[in-house]
Structures are given as C-alpha cells and as structure tokens.
Design a protein around this motif. Structure first.
Motif, PDB file in Angstrom:
ATOM      1  N   ILE A   1      -1.041  -8.063 -14.258  1.00 58.14           N
ATOM      2  CA  ILE A   1      -1.288  -8.432 -12.865  1.00 58.14           C
ATOM      3  C   ILE A   1      -0.506  -7.442 -12.011  1.00 58.14           C
ATOM      4  O   ILE A   1       0.670  -7.180 -12.275  1.00 58.14           O
ATOM      5  CB  ILE A   1      -0.804  -9.868 -12.578  1.00 58.14           C
ATOM      6  CG1 ILE A   1      -1.723 -10.875 -13.278  1.00 58.14           C
ATOM      7  CG2 ILE A   1      -0.748 -10.142 -11.075  1.00 58.14           C
ATOM      8  CD1 ILE A   1      -1.257 -12.320 -13.167  1.00 58.14           C
ATOM      9  N   ILE A   2      -1.194  -6.872 -11.022  1.00 62.67           N
ATOM     10  CA  ILE A   2      -0.532  -5.913 -10.133  1.00 62.67           C
ATOM     11  C   ILE A   2      -0.566  -6.458  -8.711  1.00 62.67           C
ATOM     12  O   ILE A   2      -1.617  -6.852  -8.219  1.00 62.67           O
ATOM     13  CB  ILE A   2      -1.240  -4.544 -10.177  1.00 62.67           C
ATOM     14  CG1 ILE A   2      -1.279  -3.997 -11.614  1.00 62.67           C
ATOM     15  CG2 ILE A   2      -0.566  -3.556  -9.238  1.00 62.67           C
ATOM     16  CD1 ILE A   2      -1.980  -2.653 -11.737  1.00 62.67           C
ATOM     17  N   PHE A   3       0.602  -6.497  -8.075  1.00 62.49           N
ATOM     18  CA  PHE A   3       0.653  -6.801  -6.650  1.00 62.49           C
ATOM     19  C   PHE A   3       0.873  -5.494  -5.897  1.00 62.49           C
ATOM     20  O   PHE A   3       1.433  -4.555  -6.448  1.00 62.49           O
ATOM     21  CB  PHE A   3       1.804  -7.771  -6.332  1.00 62.49           C
ATOM     22  CG  PHE A   3       1.636  -9.118  -6.970  1.00 62.49           C
ATOM     23  CD1 PHE A   3       0.596  -9.951  -6.575  1.00 62.49           C
ATOM     24  CD2 PHE A   3       2.503  -9.558  -7.963  1.00 62.49           C
ATOM     25  CE1 PHE A   3       0.426 -11.207  -7.159  1.00 62.49           C
ATOM     26  CE2 PHE A   3       2.343 -10.810  -8.554  1.00 62.49           C
ATOM     27  CZ  PHE A   3       1.298 -11.626  -8.152  1.00 62.49           C
ATOM     28  N   GLY A   4       0.442  -5.464  -4.649  1.00 61.83           N
ATOM     29  CA  GLY A   4       0.670  -4.240  -3.883  1.00 61.83           C
ATOM     30  C   GLY A   4       0.550  -4.481  -2.410  1.00 61.83           C
ATOM     31  O   GLY A   4       0.046  -5.513  -1.968  1.00 61.83           O
ATOM     32  N   GLY A   5       1.032  -3.513  -1.644  1.00 60.03           N
ATOM     33  CA  GLY A   5       0.917  -3.597  -0.200  1.00 60.03           C
ATOM     34  C   GLY A   5       0.914  -2.204   0.385  1.00 60.03           C
ATOM     35  O   GLY A   5       0.982  -1.216  -0.337  1.00 60.03           O
TER      36      GLY A   5
ATOM     37  N   PHE B   1       3.315  -6.210 -12.308  1.00 62.38           N
ATOM     38  CA  PHE B   1       3.726  -4.935 -11.709  1.00 62.38           C
ATOM     39  C   PHE B   1       3.561  -5.008 -10.184  1.00 62.38           C
ATOM     40  O   PHE B   1       2.863  -5.872  -9.658  1.00 62.38           O
ATOM     41  CB  PHE B   1       2.871  -3.782 -12.261  1.00 62.38           C
ATOM     42  CG  PHE B   1       3.012  -3.593 -13.745  1.00 62.38           C
ATOM     43  CD1 PHE B   1       3.867  -2.629 -14.264  1.00 62.38           C
ATOM     44  CD2 PHE B   1       2.297  -4.397 -14.647  1.00 62.38           C
ATOM     45  CE1 PHE B   1       4.007  -2.467 -15.637  1.00 62.38           C
ATOM     46  CE2 PHE B   1       2.436  -4.231 -16.019  1.00 62.38           C
ATOM     47  CZ  PHE B   1       3.291  -3.266 -16.518  1.00 62.38           C
ATOM     48  N   TYR B   2       4.223  -4.065  -9.525  1.00 60.49           N
ATOM     49  CA  TYR B   2       4.161  -3.994  -8.057  1.00 60.49           C
ATOM     50  C   TYR B   2       3.926  -2.523  -7.701  1.00 60.49           C
ATOM     51  O   TYR B   2       4.679  -1.658  -8.139  1.00 60.49           O
ATOM     52  CB  TYR B   2       5.504  -4.487  -7.507  1.00 60.49           C
ATOM     53  CG  TYR B   2       5.601  -4.702  -6.006  1.00 60.49           C
ATOM     54  CD1 TYR B   2       4.528  -4.477  -5.154  1.00 60.49           C
ATOM     55  CD2 TYR B   2       6.795  -5.135  -5.440  1.00 60.49           C
ATOM     56  CE1 TYR B   2       4.648  -4.698  -3.791  1.00 60.49           C
ATOM     57  CE2 TYR B   2       6.921  -5.359  -4.070  1.00 60.49           C
ATOM     58  CZ  TYR B   2       5.838  -5.127  -3.255  1.00 60.49           C
ATOM     59  OH  TYR B   2       5.969  -5.339  -1.911  1.00 60.49           O
ATOM     60  N   VAL B   3       2.880  -2.233  -6.945  1.00 60.23           N
ATOM     61  CA  VAL B   3       2.573  -0.836  -6.605  1.00 60.23           C
ATOM     62  C   VAL B   3       2.521  -0.625  -5.093  1.00 60.23           C
ATOM     63  O   VAL B   3       2.379  -1.570  -4.318  1.00 60.23           O
ATOM     64  CB  VAL B   3       1.221  -0.380  -7.217  1.00 60.23           C
ATOM     65  CG1 VAL B   3       1.214  -0.532  -8.731  1.00 60.23           C
ATOM     66  CG2 VAL B   3       0.043  -1.112  -6.573  1.00 60.23           C
ATOM     67  N   ASN B   4       2.627   0.622  -4.706  1.00 63.19           N
ATOM     68  CA  ASN B   4       2.506   1.003  -3.288  1.00 63.19           C
ATOM     69  C   ASN B   4       1.917   2.408  -3.222  1.00 63.19           C
ATOM     70  O   ASN B   4       2.592   3.383  -3.518  1.00 63.19           O
ATOM     71  CB  ASN B   4       3.890   0.960  -2.621  1.00 63.19           C
ATOM     72  CG  ASN B   4       3.844   1.406  -1.171  1.00 63.19           C
ATOM     73  OD1 ASN B   4       2.787   1.370  -0.533  1.00 63.19           O
ATOM     74  ND2 ASN B   4       4.989   1.838  -0.654  1.00 63.19           N
ATOM     75  N   TRP B   5       0.631   2.492  -2.855  1.00 64.49           N
ATOM     76  CA  TRP B   5      -0.030   3.813  -2.759  1.00 64.49           C
ATOM     77  C   TRP B   5       0.299   4.496  -1.434  1.00 64.49           C
ATOM     78  O   TRP B   5      -0.156   5.587  -1.174  1.00 64.49           O
ATOM     79  CB  TRP B   5      -1.557   3.694  -2.833  1.00 64.49           C
ATOM     80  CG  TRP B   5      -2.209   2.834  -3.863  1.00 64.49           C
ATOM     81  CD1 TRP B   5      -3.319   2.062  -3.674  1.00 64.49           C
ATOM     82  CD2 TRP B   5      -1.880   2.692  -5.255  1.00 64.49           C
ATOM     83  NE1 TRP B   5      -3.679   1.425  -4.838  1.00 64.49           N
ATOM     84  CE2 TRP B   5      -2.810   1.786  -5.824  1.00 64.49           C
ATOM     85  CE3 TRP B   5      -0.872   3.223  -6.080  1.00 64.49           C
ATOM     86  CZ2 TRP B   5      -2.782   1.418  -7.171  1.00 64.49           C
ATOM     87  CZ3 TRP B   5      -0.841   2.838  -7.424  1.00 64.49           C
ATOM     88  CH2 TRP B   5      -1.793   1.955  -7.939  1.00 64.49           C
ATOM     89  N   PHE B   6       1.030   3.820  -0.555  1.00 63.95           N
ATOM     90  CA  PHE B   6       1.050   4.239   0.852  1.00 63.95           C
ATOM     91  C   PHE B   6       2.415   4.730   1.346  1.00 63.95           C
ATOM     92  O   PHE B   6       2.681   4.747   2.535  1.00 63.95           O
ATOM     93  CB  PHE B   6       0.559   3.080   1.742  1.00 63.95           C
ATOM     94  CG  PHE B   6      -0.834   2.609   1.388  1.00 63.95           C
ATOM     95  CD1 PHE B   6      -1.952   3.243   1.912  1.00 63.95           C
ATOM     96  CD2 PHE B   6      -1.034   1.543   0.503  1.00 63.95           C
ATOM     97  CE1 PHE B   6      -3.240   2.817   1.584  1.00 63.95           C
ATOM     98  CE2 PHE B   6      -2.316   1.115   0.171  1.00 63.95           C
ATOM     99  CZ  PHE B   6      -3.426   1.745   0.709  1.00 63.95           C
TER     100      PHE B   6
END
Ligand code: GTP
Ligand code: SPV
Ligand code: MN
Length: 604
Positions: free
Chosen positions: A411-415, A493-498
């Motif tokens: 599971i990936i969270f992101g913002g 997991f936690y991602v941030n493309w920004f």
C-alpha cells in the motif's frame, strides 16, 4: 415497470415530491444511449465529436460555476454530530431533510426523472452492493453507464432477491416551466451533497458535475461504503490498483492513495522505463479492500470507468490513457474543442492546434488566449475530465473482472509536497504505516472548488471522503492490521513525486520514471535491499534506487530521496497540532508513533 416493491415505492415517493414530466427506467442499452445523446444534443448540453476521430463520443461544457466537487456543501448527516467528526460538515438529519425536501419540492418540473439501477463492484460478488440513482440529468445517466455496472442486468439481480439498495437522489435543481427556458448546463447556485450514513442514503442537489452528481462514485463507493466497511470489517479507499511484474516474471499488486489530482490515474497506467518490468491496470480511483480466506487483503475496483483529469494526459506522460480515449465511447467535459470536432487540452501535444474553442466556448489561440479573456488563460479547465470505459485500457489486467479481487502486496500513500516528504519511505510497522497515511499532507488542487496550492492534512487521501469520524476511521485501520498475521499484511510506503528545489523546479521527473520507485518497493518486499532508518521512515540506501539511464544529478537525487532535519523540525509540531485537533477518538498508536519520531529526532 420493475417488480422490486421497495424500488417502485421509492420512485413513486420521489416523483410525488419532485413532480417530473415523465419517468424513465434506464436499461443501459445502446439504443437508450443514442436517445439520451440526441436529447442532450438538442438541449445544447453536448455535441457529438467527429465520428472518424472519436467514435461514439460527446463533448460537454458545464456552467463555469459548476466545475468541481464542492466540499463546503458536502455533509455527513449522521444522527449524532460526534459520528461525523471534526473533518466533515454536519447537520441534524431531520433538519437537513426538511431543508432539502423544500428544495426538491417540484424541482423536476418539465424534466424527465431517470431511474438508474446500478451495482458498485461485481454483480456476482458474494454480497453485491446495489444502488439506484434517481436523476433529472441525462448527462448523469450516460456518465453512470460508463462508470458503473448499470441498467437491466443490475436491476434483474436486485429483483431476483428483492435486494436492498442505496437510494441516491440527484437533481440539478432547475425546474422547467417553459421548455424553451432550458440552458445547456442546468444547475443551481444552492448546492448540497448529503449523506445519511445510518440509512445508507444519498441526497444531492444543484450540481451536475462529476463527484457531485455521479452518486455511485465518491458518495457511495467512498463515503457510504467507508461506513459499511467500518461496520462489516473492510475498507473503502481512494486508491488505484495496479499489477507489477518483474523481469523474473514475479507479480505484485500495489494499491496507492493520493489526493485528488495527485497522480493515481497516471501511476495506475504507468509504462515502466526500466528494462523488463511491466504494469497492468486494475483501477485508478477507488479500491475496496477485504480480507480473504487466506488472511491476505484483497482489492477490488468497484467502478467500470475512468473519470480522469484531462490536462497533462499525453503520449509522453500517459500513453495508455491516450489509447483508452482513442477507443471512443467517451464523454469529455470542459476540455477544448478543435475545428475538426476533436478534443484538446494542455499537455496532450506540445503545441495547440489552431482554431480551438476553449472550455467556456470562446475562440482560443495559443498566442492570444481566449477572445475577450485574459492572456494565459488555459483552453481546458484544470479539472476538465475524460470519462472512458476502463475496458478500453490496453494494459487492463485480466483480473480486473475477478469478483474476489487481487491480493495486495504493498500500500502506498502519497501527497503533493514541495518539501519535507522524501521521494519514497517505507513504514517500520503497520501502525507506523497507518501514521504515515493518517498524517499525509498535500497542496490542494483544482479537483475541488476553493484555493489551489494550500497545504492541508489529507489522511489516506480520504479527507473529503471519510463518511464518519476520522478518529474512528484511523482506529478501524489499526484494527484491520490486527485481524491477520503480520506477515500477511501489505507493506506500507509513503511517496512524494512533487518535491521541488528553491526555484520551484520538480526534483524528480515523475510519471514513467516512478517505475523506479515501484522497483525499490518490490526489492523491499523481497528483502533484497537494506534501508536507512530516519524519522521520515525507512529510506533507500545510496545506490539502491535504480537511476540507470536517468538524467538526474547526484545533488538532485540526494535532495529528493533525503531526510531533511530542518524541514522535519517544522513538520513535527504541525503533525502534532493536527492530530490534537481531531479529538480523543484518535487511536493511541498515533501518539506512540509521534513519540517515537520525536525521540529519534532528538537522538540524531
Ligand atoms: P483524481 O481523478 O482527481 O482523483 O486524480 P488522480 O489522483 O488520478 O490524478 P492524475 O493521475 O489524473 O494526475 C493529476 C495531475 O498530476 C495531472 O495533471 C498529472 O499530469 C500530474 N501528475 C501525475 N503524476 C505526476 C508525477 O509523477 N509528477 C508530476 N510532476 N506530476 C504528475
Ligand atoms: C476526485 O476529485 O478525487 C475525482 C473526481 O476523482 S470526482 O469524481 O469529481 O470526485
Ligand atoms: Mn479521485
């Protein structure tokens, strides 16, 4: 005439209140679709696109004040205010019904009342989740046909068992006493998007747009379903579902929750840039997660269509979405129209075709902007959308139609964060993962009305969609983690493309290159690489993230994947304040995690 007694009775009651000129039960057939499109062409709501370029597709322009979800007018009317919690608007259900009954009184005069039986998820699921939307908008009816399993088949399944259904009432709120008074996009300045969680009922008024009016989507499949999930032991989440296959041929299923307009559709349809990896799509917006007999968590996409953000969707960013759209059978809303009857939006091609008409119907050129408007105004609204059958996705997984869903590995969270949140971090445990999701934050986008770019906490990307108290919701997430053995739970997991540099430039190229992050996720699941433990979570070791062939400097890479002590010194008090603001229902695990992070920061 259907023979589902509960349905017939409800339709009669609504008709007596709203007083439509006619009632139509939708069967979902091609002929019916043609009739609806003819009606919509006649009323000026849609135009048919060029059959050669976009077969069987239409184009709609909304009222300029009806372009996105209206969070300020969205209510959770639970019996007790404390069950709606601090993050939802609340009003006493009886009071809200009284207010809205006045609005509904005669609101369908001169219009047709459409009855749309539908099923969210598979009709042959173990416990199919039925709904019936009543609407006075044929645009809603043709959109629901793309987004849900609707019509004769859904009705027959409901009738077979006199199944209960979620009644979902929608009106654009513009009665017609003289048919010549109609406007292309009827709507009302007064808008209400209301949920009665105990009754499992939805009332929507005044808007014809997206999540405000296609009531199977956010209203049912997230807000009402999240309450069902709390009561029945499952989760309704704002998540894409994808299948990832490694060069060795091993497959993994990933669910990812990002706030509205933060990259779910793009990740769900990703074309990896790394050798030998492939992605297949299962869903791009909503996932229902339940434990299977084997103790693993399984994900199902309850929808049948893509309602995707158009701007930024092009061959270079999302070729699979482009291919799906080229298949036709689509509804485009608030994009620009070309001279040859096709659609266009910013990001579809590098340069705009000549002689465009913008989303407000004005002649538009790349050099001059809209005629009579401001220079620099975009041709397509930033929240303009394509509505396309998911089955047209070239990389649709064969498991998309499996009612049991797919087992979730990660599971990936992101913002959308300019700073602070590293490119990717793994949680140390389920409860740390829940903490990461809970404290997820993002800059607001055009998907909802209001200011864009404002930082807010968006727990699990569900802030506008949790149908009950956020504290109870987080406790339910913790509880889900206790319902199986640790090794069977997805890794979080936690991602941030920004993340950006001081000049506002994105440090990470994103889009297809996000496949490199998915590869690291798999390597972590397989325990093939180590981590650096930081207060921001477990981060990749230098050299472990595959950047072969990627044009990125060592300094940028370090900045995008790194932990920043100064940024976290600012972040931690913000997280603490926000958790406090939610009140006492927040599970104690969130405080424990906060404390662990504060400790780790003090030690460094
Ligand atoms: P909803 O349908 O509103 O729930 O949105 P979504 O989460 O599906 O977002 P979508 O994939 O449509 O992307 C929204 C916007 O973010 C688009 O304008 C994309 O071009 C942009 N975007 C998506 N992925 C990336 C990325 O990796 N990097 C950057 N910089 N932008 C991205
Ligand atoms: C979102 O805002 O998250 C969407 C679009 O997916 S809408 O259907 O309008 O909610
Ligand atoms: Mn969404």
């Amino acid at each position: 005439m259907p023979h589902h007694a509960g349905l017939v009775k409800w339709v009669q009651e609504v008709a007596a209140l709203t007083r439509p000129a006619a009632i139509h039960y939708c069967d979902g057939s091609d002929t019916e679709y043609e009739t609806f499109v003819d009606l919509l062409v006649e009323s000026g709501t849609v135009v048919r696109l060029n059959e050669e370029i976009k077969p069987n597709s239409v184009y709609a322009r909304t009222d300029p004040d009806d372009v996105a979800r209206v969070e300020d007018s969205t209510f959770i009317c639970s019996v007790k205010e404390n069950d709606a919690g601090p993050t939802n608007n609340w009003m006493d259900p009886d009071k809200m019904k009284a207010t809205m009954t006045k609005l509904y009184d005669g609101c369908m005069r001169g219009r047709t009342l459409y009855v749309i039986p539908f099923c969210m998820g598979h009709i042959d699921a173990a416990e199919p989740k039925f709904g019936v939307e009543i609407t006075d908008s044929a645009y809603v009816a043709i959109s629901m046909r793309i987004m849900t399993r609707m019509g004769a088949e859904a009705l027959a399944a409901m009738e077979a068992t006199e199944a209960s259904f979620v009644p979902a009432l929608h009106s654009v709120g513009m009665p017609l006493d003289d048919p010549t008074d109609d406007v292309p996009w009827p709507c009302n300045d007064v808008k209400y998007i209301v949920h009665f969680p105990e009754e499992r009922m939805i009332w929507s008024y005044g808007s014809g747009y997206g999540g405000n009016s296609l009531l199977g989507k956010k209203c049912y499949a997230l807000r009402i379903a999240s309450v069902m999930g709390r009561d029945e032991g499952w989760l309704a989440e704002h998540m894409l579902i994808l299948k990832l296959t490694s060069p060795e041929g091993r497959s993994y299923h990933v669910c990812a929750a990002f706030p509205s307009a933060c990259g779910k559709t793009n990740l769900a349809m990703l074309e990896p840039t790394i050798e030998g990896w492939s992605v297949e799509t299962l869903g791009d917006d909503i996932a229902w997660l339940r434990f299977g007999e084997d103790g693993r968590l399984y994900a199902v996409n309850p929808e049948t269509g893509l309602f995707g953000v158009a701007p930024g969707t092009g061959m270079d960013t999302n070729p699979n979405a482009v291919a799906a759209i080229e298949g036709g059978n689509s509804i485009f809303t608030n994009v620009a129209l070309t001279a040859d009857g096709d659609v266009w939006w910013e990001g579809m091609s590098r340069s705009a075709p000549p002689n465009l008409t913008d989303w407000k119907g004005r002649p538009w050129t790349a050099r001059g902007g809209p005629e009579g408007g401001r220079l620099g105004e975009k041709a397509a609204h930033p929240n303009s959308r394509f509505c396309t059958p998911i089955e047209q996705t070239p990389i649709l997984s064969k498991d998309y139609n499996n009612p049991a869903g797919v087992p979730v590995d990660a599971i990936i969270f992101g913002g959308r964060r300019q700073n602070t949140i590293p490119l990717v971090a793994q949680s140390r445990s389920w409860s740390h993962g829940v903490f990461m999701g809970a404290t997820c934050s993002s800059e607001t986008t055009a998907a909802a009305t209001g200011a864009v770019g404002v930082l807010r906490r968006d727990p699990m990307a569900m802030l506008p969609f949790i149908g009950y108290h956020v504290g109870d919701y987080l406790a339910h997430w913790i509880e889900m983690g206790n319902s199986t053995t640790h090794d069977k739970l997805p890794k979080i997991f936690y991602v941030n493309w920004f993340r950006r540099d001081a000049d506002g430039r994105f440090l990470w190229p994103g889009f297809k290159e996000n496949s490199r992050v998915l590869k690291w996720v798999v390597e972590r699941i397989e325990d093939r690489v180590g981590v650096i433990d930081t207060p921001a979570g477990m981060l990749p070791q230098p050299g472990d993230l595959d950047v072969t062939g990627l044009d990125i400097t060592d300094a940028d890479l370090a900045a995008v994947i790194g932990y920043s002590p100064t940024e976290w010194a600012d972040e931690l008090p913000r997280i603490r304040r926000w958790l406090r603001s939610l009140g006492s229902k927040v599970p104690v695990e969130m405080d424990d995690e906060l404390w662990l992070i504060a400790e780790a920061m003090a030690r460094r």
